[in-house]
Design an enzyme around this catalytic site. Sequence first.
Site, mmCIF file in Angstrom:
data_model
loop_
_atom_site.group_PDB
_atom_site.id
_atom_site.type_symbol
_atom_site.label_atom_id
_atom_site.label_comp_id
_atom_site.label_asym_id
_atom_site.label_seq_id
_atom_site.Cartn_x
_atom_site.Cartn_y
_atom_site.Cartn_z
ATOM 1 N N CYS A 1 -2.619 8.158 4.371
ATOM 2 C CA CYS A 1 -2.560 7.744 2.964
ATOM 3 C C CYS A 1 -3.809 8.194 2.225
ATOM 4 O O CYS A 1 -3.792 8.404 1.020
ATOM 5 C CB CYS A 1 -2.448 6.222 2.869
ATOM 6 S SG CYS A 1 -1.102 5.521 3.816
ATOM 7 N N GLU B 1 0.880 -1.179 0.000
ATOM 8 C CA GLU B 1 0.000 0.000 0.000
ATOM 9 C C GLU B 1 0.909 1.218 0.000
ATOM 10 O O GLU B 1 1.754 1.354 0.875
ATOM 11 C CB GLU B 1 -0.924 -0.035 1.218
ATOM 12 C CG GLU B 1 -2.138 0.882 1.068
ATOM 13 C CD GLU B 1 -1.944 2.227 1.723
ATOM 14 O OE1 GLU B 1 -1.624 3.193 0.986
ATOM 15 O OE2 GLU B 1 -2.102 2.327 2.942
#
Length: 556
Positions: free
Chosen positions: A341, A307
């Site tokens: 994020c 990720e």
Amino acid sequence: MLRVRAAACQSWRGLRTFPCAAVEVKNEPILGFKEGSAERAELLKALDGLKGTTEEIPCVVGDEHVWTKDVRYQLSPFNHSHKVAKFCYADEALINKAILASVAARKEWDLKPVQDRAQILFKAADVISGPKRAEILAKTMIGQGKTVVQAEIDAAAELIDFFRFNAKHAVELEKTQPLDADGSTNTMLYRGLEGFVAAVAPFNFTAIGGNLAGTPALMGNVVLWKPSDTAMSASYAVYKVLRESGLPPNIVQFLPADGPVFGDAVTSSQHLAGINFTGSVPTFKRLWKQVAQNLDTYKNFPRLAGECGGKNFHFVHKSADVESVVKGTIRSAFEYGGQKCSACSRMYVADSVWPQIKQQLLAIHKNITVGDPVEDFSTFFSAVIDEKSFARNKRWLDLAKSSPNLKVIAGGNCDDSKGYFVEPTIIETTDPQEAIMHEEIFGPVLSVYVYPENKYKEVLHLIDNTSPYALTGAVFAQDQTVIDEAAKVLRNAAGNYYVNDKSTGSIVAQQPFGGARASGTNDKPGGPHYVLRWTSPQVVKQTHVPLTDWKYPYMG
């Protein structure tokens, strides 16, 4: 908390018994920490106990605490004169020693019934929910610069949820069995991967480190956990909870290390079975390339899960609810200093509603408190994580002040004299292809492009094609036709897609998280399929009727 509903058990035809209880878990409640509450009193006590202290954190291989000569310090981002932790980097020899010790422990761990492995995570979740909650929150606040609520939703709620839901999914996965046929039975064995998993964790979520290491271990794997230098204190607290909850030695090795040294060591080992990664695109690409170069070295094709962040959008149609847009964008762009994020960093607003939205954004901006989240609980966000992050943010702010296409309408200043403080900054751009609209900054910087309201269809395509990332995004509109249009155009633009809600705040088991394109491999931790990523299933067919002929009937 946890409830197990009994069901009739069935034997795996003499192989093993698989669990057949239904495991019921719920999301961990988020505590309020209001004045006079018990949780606030406990947290204040924990914070007070950490003031001015420096925790010593070794590398841990098995039960051995190891100190190398390469000593480092974790600094508090909002007070960089405070050394939060003293730790050391594992060298290549120690990493290789940890690999061999893990691989030696793997077979016994993998053969342990999944219910026993799951019980360790259930216990760890209960410990974090109760007696260790205040300590882990305090270490996340001081070490990673989080406010009370941001620490609570991360280091308590999300981490607890990861442990409980993944344990539930692991237990229930074993009930997913193939069909039998007349005279034979078929069994799916969910083995761990043959080798070790390298878990490379980021600074911004204590929960992510726990998940990256804990979930592969739950599935019968052995793990080398490289915690982030800037999340060391909270990560070590989580590691100790796992060990105290029954995780045997050598199943998860705790190995602070220099990134390239760790990467080189794990990717050159024949025993590498997987990498579980959260971090930057360049680092993940480097690891992927190293794995590709070393494919002939490995016993297996390693599993790579990553990720890598995003350039997340808020699209605002003329029919949007203005207040919802404003409040949601303030939270998404500026909570935790934009260091999620999923944080919104680019916004596309119809010109007919921009004056209202701008006015309300600026009014709230004046009231945002940036400071010490420990001393002042009214702080909305604190400093960015370290000197490197501060320098990156400063470069973007300097660019915004000098570019003819960019105009700073709020904030724009920064100061690293005491901590790495960056003001919440809002920038208007006349060019939607400006670098600031497609490159990740990872700070409290929001860029806004105002578009003619009748050009919204072109803007949807612009959003889809502007950035290499595809992590999160939000569409604000009351017009259902527009919502439907946007969903089609932006189908591949975000792995977590929100309608009339901000781009942040995914909850385990409610919005499993992840995106594709440059944002990663989209394995959706927090969802039921994630545990399957860390298994190498074996199917066993057992025939109960002897074969009495080699010919087929039609052969005569």
